[in-house]
Every structure is written in structure tokens, then in C-alpha cells.
Design an enzyme around this catalytic site. Structure first.
Site, PDB file in Angstrom:
ATOM      1  N   GLU A 192      10.717  10.543  -0.646  1.00  0.00           N
ATOM      2  CA  GLU A 192      10.202   9.331  -1.669  1.00  0.00           C
ATOM      3  C   GLU A 192      11.319   9.149  -2.515  1.00  0.00           C
ATOM      4  OE1 GLU A 192       6.387  10.307  -1.961  1.00  0.00           O
ATOM      5  OE2 GLU A 192       6.067  10.129   0.286  1.00  0.00           O
ATOM      6  N   GLY A 221       0.674  16.314   1.464  1.00  0.00           N
ATOM      7  CA  GLY A 221       0.591  14.906   0.526  1.00  0.00           C
ATOM      8  C   GLY A 221      -1.175  14.630   0.679  1.00  0.00           C
ATOM      9  N   GLY A 222      -1.509  13.893   1.279  1.00  0.00           N
ATOM     10  CA  GLY A 222      -2.827  12.860   1.420  1.00  0.00           C
ATOM     11  C   GLY A 222      -3.931  14.022   1.856  1.00  0.00           C
ATOM     12  N   ASN A 273       1.161  18.352  -2.850  1.00  0.00           N
ATOM     13  CA  ASN A 273       2.067  17.357  -3.728  1.00  0.00           C
ATOM     14  C   ASN A 273       1.081  16.099  -4.042  1.00  0.00           C
ATOM     15  OD1 ASN A 273       3.736  15.594  -4.686  1.00  0.00           O
ATOM     16  ND2 ASN A 273       5.087  15.312  -2.778  1.00  0.00           N
ATOM     17  N   TRP A 274       0.520  16.202  -4.999  1.00  0.00           N
ATOM     18  CA  TRP A 274      -0.264  15.120  -5.298  1.00  0.00           C
ATOM     19  C   TRP A 274       0.404  13.569  -5.380  1.00  0.00           C
ATOM     20  CZ3 TRP A 274      -4.155  18.012  -9.071  1.00  0.00           C
ATOM     21  CH2 TRP A 274      -5.107  18.717  -8.323  1.00  0.00           C
ATOM     22  N   LYS A 275       1.606  13.735  -5.634  1.00  0.00           N
ATOM     23  CA  LYS A 275       2.457  12.354  -5.845  1.00  0.00           C
ATOM     24  C   LYS A 275       1.774  11.612  -7.092  1.00  0.00           C
ATOM     25  CE  LYS A 275       3.595  12.448  -0.724  1.00  0.00           C
ATOM     26  NZ  LYS A 275       3.898  11.862   0.387  1.00  0.00           N
ATOM     27  N   GLY A 313       2.703  10.609   5.699  1.00  0.00           N
ATOM     28  CA  GLY A 313       1.790   9.512   5.333  1.00  0.00           C
ATOM     29  C   GLY A 313       1.507   8.528   6.466  1.00  0.00           C
ATOM     30  N   HIS A 325      12.500  15.041  -2.547  1.00  0.00           N
ATOM     31  CA  HIS A 325      11.629  14.573  -1.763  1.00  0.00           C
ATOM     32  C   HIS A 325      12.104  13.203  -1.294  1.00  0.00           C
ATOM     33  CE1 HIS A 325       7.771  12.856  -0.408  1.00  0.00           C
ATOM     34  NE2 HIS A 325       7.300  14.124  -0.212  1.00  0.00           N
ATOM     35  N   GLU A 346      10.361  18.000   5.907  1.00  0.00           N
ATOM     36  CA  GLU A 346       9.535  16.843   5.924  1.00  0.00           C
ATOM     37  C   GLU A 346      10.276  15.601   6.869  1.00  0.00           C
ATOM     38  OE1 GLU A 346       6.393  17.469   2.555  1.00  0.00           O
ATOM     39  OE2 GLU A 346       7.873  15.794   1.902  1.00  0.00           O
ATOM     40  N   SER A 390       1.849  14.452   7.091  1.00  0.00           N
ATOM     41  CA  SER A 390       0.609  14.402   7.943  1.00  0.00           C
ATOM     42  C   SER A 390       0.011  15.644   8.381  1.00  0.00           C
ATOM     43  CB  SER A 390       0.792  13.389   9.146  1.00  0.00           C
ATOM     44  OG  SER A 390       1.381  12.105   8.590  1.00  0.00           O
TER      45      SER A 390
HETATM   46  P1  13P Z   1       1.660  13.322   3.814  1.00  0.00           P
HETATM   47  O1  13P Z   1       0.587  14.835   3.958  1.00  0.00           O
HETATM   48  O2  13P Z   1       0.552  12.537   3.040  1.00  0.00           O
HETATM   49  O3  13P Z   1       2.129  12.922   5.071  1.00  0.00           O
HETATM   50  O4  13P Z   1       2.538  13.609   2.799  1.00  0.00           O
HETATM   51  C1  13P Z   1       3.689  14.587   3.000  1.00  0.00           C
HETATM   52  C2  13P Z   1       4.469  14.808   1.984  1.00  0.00           C
HETATM   53  O5  13P Z   1       5.359  13.911   1.686  1.00  0.00           O
HETATM   54  C3  13P Z   1       4.362  16.039   1.037  1.00  0.00           C
HETATM   55  O6  13P Z   1       5.428  16.131   0.210  1.00  0.00           O
END
Ligand code: 13P
Length: 253
Positions: free
Chosen positions: A99, A236-237, A11-13, A175, A97, A169, A215
Site C-alpha cells: 500500500e 490485515g483485516g 497490521n492494523w493499517k 484485502g 508494504h 504479500e 487474506s
Molecule cells: P489482509 O489480511 O486484510 O488481506 O491484509 C494483508 C496485509 O496487507 C497485511 O500487511
């Protein structure tokens, strides 16, 4: 080890312009060309989807959007419909999600509207659920997840679950560098599968992929993926650099 085919999704957000996304997707396609025991998917921002779809054509990497609106069209400034995502080359869409729940007012009810619209349009949903740190500390993890699943999936039939992926999640792990332990993840994933089995039958529940997100890194993915009910990762990251994401895809090596 999971009985289902593992899915590693990035997920590149809100990262990467079109050209940046194309470059990463191209590198990733090269690095993962040998992979067939694991499904691979990326979710670039909306503005990069069509360009990335071109790069992914003929590869095994699947294309996912990060959100959508539930209406098919209309006066909804700034929104994107399921049909637009399909036309841009997406097969999947992330819904709910944390967020989006935290910063953009999404609720289980709006997730449910989006989920039904995605399924009706033929997009495969990846529905995100998870508890916050205070909810976990107060012992509410399972009741929070119950509510998110029951209300988010309200009205779905067993058949609808065929194309559905769940992503657990925990908000406190996103994050933050704080990963759920593999035991914590397994405990929740097994619980979620039991809840699905109660609602839709065991064989339906056994076929649903449940991803873990929060993470996930090359250093912890193998341990998480060793769990019976952890069917993949939503990253994510660590999905932003092709080399690192490729290490996650190759967690079995
Ligand atoms: P991180 O891997 O950066 O913790 O993010 C997870 C995430 O929100 C994937 O949708």
C-alpha cells in the site's frame, strides 16, 4: 511445518484511535497469555504506539510500527524516525508494504534506505514484497520478487539478516478475500529462501522468517502454516478484532 518459531503479526493499517487500540491490545494480551510456541506482534497506527506499548509491557506481544523515514531527524514534515519508534516502545517496523508502494510512491530504493536506517538504529525490519495480479498473469512473479529483494536488500551483510523478517504479500491477495493457495505460497517462500541462500549462505537463509500475507483468516491459516517455508502470517483485516486474531495465533489448537 516450519523449522523457525512462527510469528503471527497483525497490521492494523489506518484503523483504531489510541483508546480503541488500547482496548484491542488489552483483550489480545489476555487471550494470548498462554501462548509461547508462537511469537505475536501487532502494528497499530503511529498515534497509538506509546499507549499500546504500556499495555503490552510484561506481555509477550511485540510492538511494530507500519512505516518510518530513513533520516534520523530534520525538516521532514509528517515523518517519523527510527529513534522515535524505539522511544515509543517499538521493536519492529514494517517496510515497503504494497500500500505504501502503490499509494505513497515507495520504491525498492526508498525501502533500502529505510531498511539500512532501521538496522542501524536497532529496529527489526519486516520487509514486504509481492507481485501484482497482472505481473502474476504475465508470468513475472519471480522476476518481480528478485528485483524487490535484490534492490530492497542491497548492501546488507549476512549479519544484518539476523533481525530481518520478509513478508510475501501478493498484491492480488491483500484485502480481496483471494488467498494464495498454500502451494502457491510455499512455492514462492521456498524460492525466496533459495535466493537468500545464494546471496548470504544457506544457514543465514534458514534462519530468516518469511511470513505470508493476504487474506489470512482463521479458515485458511492452518493450511498455510503447514507449509515448510511459511513461517508466519502478516494479517490485515482479520487482526482487527482480538477474538479473531487470537484464533489465528492459536492456529495449532
Ligand atoms: P489482509 O489480511 O486484510 O488481506 O491484509 C494483508 C496485509 O496487507 C497485511 O500487511
Amino acid at each position: 511445518m516450519t523449522k523457525r518459531k512462527p510469528l503471527i503479526a497483525g497490521n492494523w493499517k489506518m484503523h483504531k484511535t489510541g483508546p480503541e487500540a488500547v482496548e484491542t491490545a488489552r483483550k489480545l494480551a489476555g487471550l494470548t497469555a498462554d501462548v509461547d510456541r508462537v511469537d505475536v506482534m501487532i502494528a497499530p497506527p503511529f498515534t497509538a504506539l506509546a499507549q499500546v506499548a504500556e499495555v503490552l509491557r510484561g506481555t509477550r506481544i511485540m510492538l511494530c510500527a507500519q512505516n518510518m523515514h530513513w533520516e534520523p531527524r530534520g525538516a521532514f514534515t509528517g515523518e517519523i524516525s527510527a529513534e522515535m519508534l524505539l522511544a515509543a516502545g517499538c521493536t519492529h517496523v514494517i517496510l515497503g508494504h504494497s500500500e505504501r508502494r502503490q499509494f505513497f510512491g515507495e520504491t525498492d530504493q526508498t525501502v533500502n534506505l529505510k531498511l539500512r536506517a532501521a538496522l542501524a538504529a536497532g529496529l527489526k525490519p519486516v520487509v514486504c514484497i509481492g507481485e501484482s495480479e497482472s505481473e502474476r498473469d504475465e508470468g513475472k512473479t519471480f522476476s518481480v520478487l528478485d528485483k524487490q529483494v535484490q534492490n530492497g536488500l542491497k548492501g546488507l551483510l549476512s549479519d544484518d539478516l539476523k533481525g530481518l523478517t520478509l513478508a510475501y504479500e501478493p498484491v492480488w491477495a491483500i484485502g480481496t478475500g483471494k488467498t494464495a493457495s498454500s502451494q502457491q505460497a510455499q512455492e514462492v517462500h521456498a524460492y525466496l529462501r533459495d535466493q537468500l541462500a545464494k546471496a548470504y549462505g544457506r544457514s543465514v537463509a534458514e534462519a530468516v522468517r518469511i511470513l505470508y500475507g493476504g487474506s489470512v483468516k482463521p479458515a485458511n491459516i492452518a493450511e498455510l502454516m503447514a507449509m515448510e517455508d511459511v513461517d508466519g502470517a502478516l494479517v490485515g483485516g482479520a487482526s482487527l478484532e482480538a477474538e479473531t486474531f487470537n484464533q489465528l495465533v492459536h492456529y495449532q489448537n
